[in-house]
Design an enzyme around this catalytic site. Structure first.
Site, mmCIF file in Angstrom:
data_model
loop_
_atom_site.group_PDB
_atom_site.id
_atom_site.type_symbol
_atom_site.label_atom_id
_atom_site.label_comp_id
_atom_site.label_asym_id
_atom_site.label_seq_id
_atom_site.Cartn_x
_atom_site.Cartn_y
_atom_site.Cartn_z
ATOM 1 C CE LYS A 34 -3.679 2.288 2.661
ATOM 2 N NZ LYS A 34 -2.956 3.501 3.064
ATOM 3 C CD1 TRP A 90 0.868 13.737 -5.849
ATOM 4 C CD2 TRP A 90 0.935 14.389 -7.998
ATOM 5 N NE1 TRP A 90 1.782 12.929 -6.492
ATOM 6 C CE2 TRP A 90 1.848 13.306 -7.818
ATOM 7 C CE3 TRP A 90 0.810 14.958 -9.264
ATOM 8 C CZ2 TRP A 90 2.612 12.803 -8.865
ATOM 9 C CZ3 TRP A 90 1.581 14.455 -10.311
ATOM 10 C CH2 TRP A 90 2.470 13.377 -10.106
#
Length: 560
Positions: free
Chosen positions: A109, A413
């Site tokens: 993850k 981002w």
């Protein structure tokens, strides 16, 4: 034009961090309240709460998301970027996040420190041992586990039924071989043989207790209430019966203090606690949240998974125990994920598909509806990806406006706080124009079935819940023990509003099957399991650990 962004670790290693002692001073934290862990990490003394108790709270902003997909949504990145953006537009903002677990870091993850130009730093430290909180929780949990077997070995005066021990050992690492084990083998000197198992540390009730406690003595009291086993007569045995809750609290005396770090743009970040978002409530600690509310005009925090899981638990569990009143909720959505909810395969997400986006919007619409049921203003943050077409962005914004929900593009981002300025301004406008009328979705005094059915009908959009014979028996036992008047913590798949991970979008007329009902008496909630919830993950065929390395100069590579 495609934006080239370096890897997360490259960006983090190039960050211009401020010494955390200077950062703390600028945000009103006294020198004596800062406990340094090196130059860029610190714990904040609990004395600060008494000093700031009369200072007005800032605005509490929750960041949540649509139902997650393999395409990704970017909750942590949005939380970090929004905090940076609020400071960029002149608002004094602090963020609060959960601590990453080592298991996902070395598994598949990844970490939980944001991404791109919306990260918390020092990223490597935060994703690895940080300030040792995870190790303290692991040790406290396993002290209790050892005390159970030790008590049985030395005469078992509590008459513990070894077949009804519900407390498991934990480890902060993915290791499928430890899911089911046998302990006590090797003869009389090693105790009694019994079946046992390990969970990952973040699944421990000790973690949930730490995150829901409001001071050290409350922590100790909650630890004492944790149910660890039943006697042969069916009576509960708690940690206080074994008289180790004081020692456990001692092990957690530093772990309970919030951790202070910063974002890439030097926004203060309180990173503290990280319970599972399935079998627990999936939020950072109450103490970190409350501290952030005292330090800034805005405190931006997040909850795990989609709004039907993380946000519901934040609003029905954490806010109850913390006396918190959110001012607004930001729902993160990506065009990629909405197209998946509309039936597009992951391999086809790069292609424009307005029809799938239109269909998948149903999931976002349902999550907006869910938040409004709690009486809260909502802002949709469209987390922009490189392959999103202008037509897709226009359609999503149009559909949000048709649904009368505020919406803003989110480009943190790629651009950091500057890329979230529009989102920050929309949020400030929303908070200033719409009052919060927050109210939990159910009353705690209602029966367990009533509370579960309320969640299924109001939040998931289903017909109701079916309780297996096993679950009904467990509910009856909790009613007899007087442990049924607690909030509900639903353990279900995060990928669907239903308990079937393949039912994407916004399914209707389904039923949720509750297979098992447990109580986390110390944390203070009832866990209703609707399927197999993985409490000890395994490593993938090629784990991230194989890509991570360090050189002779101490430079880390491969960590995201």
């Amino acid at each position: 034009m495609e934006i080239k962004v370096p890897s997360d670790i490259e960006i983090a290693q190039d960050a211009k961090m401020r010494p955390v002692a200077e950062l703390a001073k600028d945000w009103g934290i006294l020198e004596d309240e800062v406990e340094l862990y090196g130059k860029y990490k610190a714990k904040i003394s609990l004395d600060i709460f008494d000093r700031l108790k009369d200072k007005p709270n800032g605005k509490l902003i929750l960041v949540t998301a649509i139902s997650p997909t393999p395409a990704g949504e970017g909750k942590s990145t949005t939380t970090v970027g929004l905090g940076q953006a609020l400071n960029k537009i002149g608002k004094k903002a602090v963020i609060a996040l959960r601590e990453p677990s080592l298991g996902p870091v070395f598994g598949v993850k990844g970490g939980a420190a944001g991404g791109g130009y919306a990260q918390v730093v020092p990223m490597e430290d935060i994703n690895l041992h940080f300030t040792g909180d995870m190790h303290a929780i692991t040790t406290a949990n396993n002290l209790l586990a050892a005390a159970i077997d030790n008590h049985i070995n030395h005469g078992n005066t509590l008459n513990i039924d070894a077949r009804q021990i519900v407390w498991k050992r934990v480890l902060d690492m993915n290791d499928r071989a430890l899911r089911e084990v046998v302990v006590g083998m090797g003869g009389k000197a090693n105790g009694f043989v019994r079946q046992d198992g390990f969970m990952i540390t973040v699944a421990s009730e000790v973690m949930a207790v730490l995150c829901l406690s409001y001071d050290l003595m409350d922590l100790k009291a909650r630890l004492g209430r944790m149910l660890v086993a039943y006697t042969t007569e069916g009576k509960p045995v708690t940690a206080s019966d074994l008289n180790v809750h004081g020692a456990m609290a001692l092990l957690l005396k530093d772990a309970i203090k919030p951790n202070l770090v910063q974002t890439l743009e030097n926004t203060p970040a309180l990173i503290h606690g990280g319970p599972f978002a399935n079998i627990a409530h999936g939020c950072n600690s109450i103490m970190a949240t409350k501290l952030g509310l005292k330090l800034g005009e805005y405190l931006v925090t997040e909850a795990g998974f989609g709004a039907d899981l993380g946000a519901e638990k934040f609003l029905d569990i954490k806010c109850r125990y913390g006396g918190l009143k959110p001012d607004a909720v930001v729902i993160v959505a990506t065009i990629r994920a909405l197209k998946m909810h509309g039936g597009v395969k992951k391999t086809e997400l790069g292609k424009e598909n307005l029809e799938a986006l239109d269909k998948g919007f149903a999931n976002l619409a349902k999550q907006v509806e869910n938040i409004r049921k709690f009486g809260l203003p909502v802002l949709v943050a469209v987390n922009r990806f490189i392959n999103d077409s202008d037509a897709e962005i226009e359609l999503l914004i149009k559909k949000c406006k048709e649904a009368n929900v505020a919406v803003a593009l989110n480009e943190v981002w790629a651009k950091g706080g500057e890329g979230g300025a529009e989102m920050a301004r929309e949020l400030v406008s929303l908070v200033e124009q719409q009052a919060s009328n927050y109210k939990p979705i159910y009353e705690m005094e209602a029966s367990i079935p009533c509370k579960v059915n309320t969640i299924v009908r109001e939040i998931y959009g289903g017909k109701g819940a079916i309780f297996t014979a096993k679950a009904q028996k467990e509910i009856k036992r909790l009613e007899e023990l007087g442990l049924d008047k607690l909030p509900i913590c639903m353990a279900k798949t995060q990928y669907s509003l239903s308990d079937n991970p393949d039912l994407l979008g916004a399914p209707k007329d389904f039923e949720i099957t509750v297979k098992e009902v447990r109580v986390s008496a110390g944390a203070g909630f009832i866990v209703c399991l609707t399927g197999e919830i993985m409490i000890m993950p395994g490593l993938p065929k090629v784990p991230s650990a194989e890509k991570i390395d360090i050189d002779e100069k101490g430079v880390i590579t491969g960590l995201f």
